[in-house]
Design a protein around this motif. Structure first.
Motif, PDB file in Angstrom:
ATOM      1  N   ILE A   1      -4.029   2.795   1.354  1.00 45.36           N
ATOM      2  CA  ILE A   1      -3.995   4.183   1.830  1.00 45.36           C
ATOM      3  C   ILE A   1      -5.255   4.494   2.620  1.00 45.36           C
ATOM      4  N   ARG A   2      -6.399   4.057   2.114  1.00 49.59           N
ATOM      5  CA  ARG A   2      -7.640   4.245   2.861  1.00 49.59           C
ATOM      6  C   ARG A   2      -7.587   3.537   4.204  1.00 49.59           C
ATOM      7  N   ALA A   3      -6.902   2.389   4.251  1.00 50.15           N
ATOM      8  CA  ALA A   3      -6.809   1.616   5.495  1.00 50.15           C
ATOM      9  C   ALA A   3      -5.845   2.235   6.499  1.00 50.15           C
ATOM     10  N   GLY A   4      -4.992   3.193   6.041  1.00 50.30           N
ATOM     11  CA  GLY A   4      -4.139   3.892   6.990  1.00 50.30           C
ATOM     12  C   GLY A   4      -2.650   3.896   6.700  1.00 50.30           C
ATOM     13  N   ALA A   5      -2.219   3.332   5.560  1.00 47.82           N
ATOM     14  CA  ALA A   5      -0.798   3.386   5.219  1.00 47.82           C
ATOM     15  C   ALA A   5      -0.376   4.821   4.932  1.00 47.82           C
ATOM     16  N   ARG A   6       0.861   5.155   5.269  1.00 51.22           N
ATOM     17  CA  ARG A   6       1.364   6.521   5.094  1.00 51.22           C
ATOM     18  C   ARG A   6       1.970   6.733   3.713  1.00 51.22           C
ATOM     19  N   GLY A   7       2.188   5.651   2.994  1.00 56.52           N
ATOM     20  CA  GLY A   7       2.766   5.772   1.666  1.00 56.52           C
ATOM     21  C   GLY A   7       2.741   4.449   0.946  1.00 56.52           C
ATOM     22  N   TYR A   8       3.196   4.461  -0.310  1.00 55.71           N
ATOM     23  CA  TYR A   8       3.165   3.259  -1.146  1.00 55.71           C
ATOM     24  C   TYR A   8       4.300   3.353  -2.148  1.00 55.71           C
ATOM     25  N   VAL A   9       5.227   2.414  -2.066  1.00 55.25           N
ATOM     26  CA  VAL A   9       6.329   2.361  -3.023  1.00 55.25           C
ATOM     27  C   VAL A   9       6.384   0.968  -3.631  1.00 55.25           C
ATOM     28  N   THR A  10       6.847   0.891  -4.855  1.00 59.14           N
ATOM     29  CA  THR A  10       6.922  -0.400  -5.535  1.00 59.14           C
ATOM     30  C   THR A  10       8.293  -1.047  -5.306  1.00 59.14           C
TER      31      THR A  10
END
Length: 230
Positions: free
Chosen positions: A110-119
């Motif tokens: 997220i810090r690197a720039g991803a807009r979201g995170y799903v498993t």
């Protein structure tokens, strides 16, 4: 042996969301492609890659709408793809799709720039919805991840303190290797402790040196000690 990036040719229908898959497991990529291409009418997979270098080259060429990005790969993972591409491709949206739900993994991408995170426990229909949402500008997280992400990035009193941006770039395995390295373990001893090959240890150390912009193991040991990793 790395997978050859798979690029779909031909024109897509207007309004289709163009997705690129980055994951080092070919079977998983095939399953995601089948789920999205065959069952989701407004999403098409335009390419896939199994390594950071392959992904960076193909994404630069294809300029997809959304990149589904694995967090852990042998040559650096999702944060490294983001580090190389995010500044030059601001219109490409990155959504992390990972088996890991570890806080440090989520925060790093997220810090690197991803807009979201799903498993990877997400269903096909939920994944398609997540793709649509990040494409439209929403931030998307698996339910159990959303709370601590808000805490970490909130400025309100009592929120969890932000992490070290440099430390956040390291994967969990890279931190494990670095911790043992800072304790004075030789490469062979680290390999035995973590049940990996000496070559893999060398690869992780090289990656950590590159990410921290340090020159040798002694500087790494001091860097790790300063951050209380030892």
């Amino acid at each position: 042996m790395t997978d050859t990036p798979d690029v779909t040719t031909g024109a897509e229908e207007p309004g289709m969301i163009r997705v690129f898959l980055v994951d080092d497991h070919g079977l998983f990529r095939s399953g995601v492609r089948a789920e999205l291409d065959r069952r989701v009418p407004d999403v098409t997979v335009v390419g896939e890659a199994g390594s950071v270098d392959e992904a960076v080259a193909a994404i630069r060429h294809l300029r997809p709408d959304v990149v589904l990005l694995d967090v852990h790969m042998p040559d650096g993972g999702g944060a490294e793809v983001l580090r190389q591409l995010r500044p030059e491709l601001p219109d490409v949206v990155f959504l992390a799709l990972s088996v890991s739900d570890a806080a440090e993994d989520v925060i790093a991408v997220i810090r690197a720039g991803a807009r979201g995170y799903v498993t990877k426990t997400i269903s096909g229909s939920e994944l398609a919805d997540a793709v649509r949402r990040v494409k439209s500008g929403d931030a998307v997280f698996s339910p159990r991840l959303a709370g601590f992400v808000l805490d970490v990035f909130s400025e309100r009193p009592g929120a969890a303190p932000p992490g070290d941006p440099e430390l956040d770039l390291l994967t969990r395995r890279e931190r494990d290797v670095l911790r043992l390295l800072a304790r004075g373990y030789a490469y062979k001893e680290i390999a035995g402790e973590l049940f990996i090959s000496v070559k893999t240890v060398e690869t992780h150390v090289s990656s950590v040196l590159r990410k921290t912009q340090l020159s040798n193991r002694y500087e790494l040991s001091r860097w790790a000690s300063d951050r209380r990793l030892v």
